[in-house]
Scaffold this motif. Structure first.
Motif, PDB file in Angstrom:
ATOM      1  N   LEU A  44       0.816  -1.223   0.000  1.00 22.81           N
ATOM      2  CA  LEU A  44       0.000   0.000   0.000  1.00 22.81           C
ATOM      3  C   LEU A  44       0.848   1.270   0.000  1.00 22.81           C
ATOM      4  O   LEU A  44       0.616   2.179  -0.803  1.00 22.81           O
ATOM      5  N   LEU A  45       1.807   1.356   0.916  1.00 25.44           N
ATOM      6  CA  LEU A  45       2.577   2.601   1.043  1.00 25.44           C
ATOM      7  C   LEU A  45       3.303   2.997  -0.247  1.00 25.44           C
ATOM      8  O   LEU A  45       3.302   4.179  -0.603  1.00 25.44           O
ATOM      9  N   PRO A  46       3.942   2.068  -0.980  1.00 23.52           N
ATOM     10  CA  PRO A  46       4.568   2.489  -2.246  1.00 23.52           C
ATOM     11  C   PRO A  46       3.584   3.100  -3.234  1.00 23.52           C
ATOM     12  O   PRO A  46       3.962   3.968  -4.025  1.00 23.52           O
ATOM     13  N   ASN A  47       2.324   2.677  -3.203  1.00 26.89           N
ATOM     14  CA  ASN A  47       1.323   3.232  -4.104  1.00 26.89           C
ATOM     15  C   ASN A  47       0.711   4.526  -3.578  1.00 26.89           C
ATOM     16  O   ASN A  47      -0.098   5.151  -4.276  1.00 26.89           O
ATOM     17  N   LEU A  48       1.089   4.918  -2.368  1.00 30.46           N
ATOM     18  CA  LEU A  48       0.583   6.161  -1.778  1.00 30.46           C
ATOM     19  C   LEU A  48       1.609   7.278  -1.821  1.00 30.46           C
ATOM     20  O   LEU A  48       1.328   8.397  -1.370  1.00 30.46           O
ATOM     21  N   ILE A  49       2.806   6.989  -2.347  1.00 27.24           N
ATOM     22  CA  ILE A  49       3.870   7.993  -2.331  1.00 27.24           C
ATOM     23  C   ILE A  49       3.476   9.227  -3.134  1.00 27.24           C
ATOM     24  O   ILE A  49       3.731  10.363  -2.714  1.00 27.24           O
TER      25      ILE A  49
END
Length: 330
Positions: free
Chosen positions: A242-247
């Motif tokens: 999730l976090l890599p796609n929220l950068i």
């Protein structure tokens, strides 16, 4: 001797057909390269980015620049001020080769030196408070959006509670009460730490809501379901999926939040509860200019233009990043 017969179409040899295939190699482009290409096409965003880089360099190198130019932000130059009118001698606030932006009324302090000195204060407070609010907001938003249920309800109500606080009044009361020495800090260090905490701690719900909404959408995507089917647990999915796609949205919002925090710090300094004199700050200079703008209008114009240019540059950069990283939202 007969000339060689050239063949085309179906009769051509494979070597002939592929003869020119290697002349121009086809390269794949990463998402970052594609975003950079889009960003370069936005001239306003590029201009804003260049100004932001120059502002950061100016803030980081403010002390060496003052030493190189022989400037002292707290040096009084009474000989440059009219003793009767208290206005700087000369046109446009005393602008000259020795003082390119003029001098202050009454004191004769160099305005360029104080602008340079105030730049690092404004950027440290703005960037520090932005990092604090981004860290808290991202953690809360991802947890609320991914786990849902009572966790989402609790964090959402917590966000509503923080948003209900009268932030300006709360910041004034906290900043005014923490004077002198506290938490092992004093003076300018304490002031900056208090401003970073107040601005950052009470601003996280804004980015928290954005991250929560993005997480609610991403958690239903195929790659998350694939990770679950392979036995991945919650922490792995949160940090690796999730976090890599929220950068991208986090970066864009952080860029747009920095100018807001610059204005907030300037407002607190303008109200007398931010950075205390004699330390220079852009908001503090505007406070002093309120009583002296009739004597020297340039004393108000220059720090006001410094704030305006900084905020405009960050906003242009943030808009350009948003369009480059998410062209569908354009």
């Amino acid at each position: 001797m007969t000339a060689p017969i050239e063949t085309t179409g179906a009769d051509a040899r494979p070597e002939t057909v592929l003869e020119g295939a290697g002349r121009k190699e086809i390269e794949g482009r990463s998402l970052g390269r594609i975003a950079w290409t889009r960003f370069k096409r936005d001239k306003a965003a590029m201009a804003g980015g260049i100004v932001v880089v120059l502002l950061i360099l100016t803030a980081v190198l403010s002390k060496p620049l003052q030493s190189l130019l022989g400037l002292d932000p707290n040096a009084f130059n009474q000989s440059l001020v009219d003793p009767v009118m208290l206005a700087p001698k000369g046109a446009l606030g005393g602008i000259s080769w020795d003082h390119p932006l003029g001098v202050e009324p009454q004191t004769g302090r160099d305005i360029l030196a104080r602008i340079l000195e105030g730049s690092w204060v404004s950027l440290v407070v703005a960037v520090g408070s932005t990092l604090l609010s981004v860290v808290i907001g991202v953690v809360m938003g991802v947890v609320a959006g991914f786990y849902g249920g009572w966790v989402d309800s609790f964090i959402s109500r917590l966000m509503d509670t923080f948003l209900a606080f009268p932030l300006l009044l709360f910041a004034i009361s906290i900043s005014a009460s923490l004077q002198g020495e506290a938490f092992g800090m004093e003076g300018l260090t304490l002031r900056i730490a208090v401003l970073i905490f107040v601005i950052g701690f009470f601003s996280w719900p804004y980015i928290g809501r954005i991250v929560r909404a993005q997480t609610l959408s991403l958690r239903e995507r195929e790659f998350v379901e694939a990770a679950r089917s392979l036995g991945a647990r919650g922490p792995f999915i949160l940090f690796r999926e999730l976090l890599p796609n929220l950068i991208a949205p986090i970066l864009v919002y952080a860029t747009l939040l920095i100018p807001t925090n610059i204005l907030f710090e300037a407002s607190l300094s303008f109200l007398g509860v931010g950075i205390a004199p004699p330390q220079a700050s852009w908001g503090g200079m505007l406070t002093q200019a309120v009583d002296l703008y009739e004597v020297d209008p340039m004393f108000m114009v220059i720090p006001g233009m410094a704030i305006f240019i900084t905020v405009l540059a960050f906003n242009l950069l943030g808009d350009g990043l948003r369009d480059a990283l998410d062209p569908r939202g354009k």
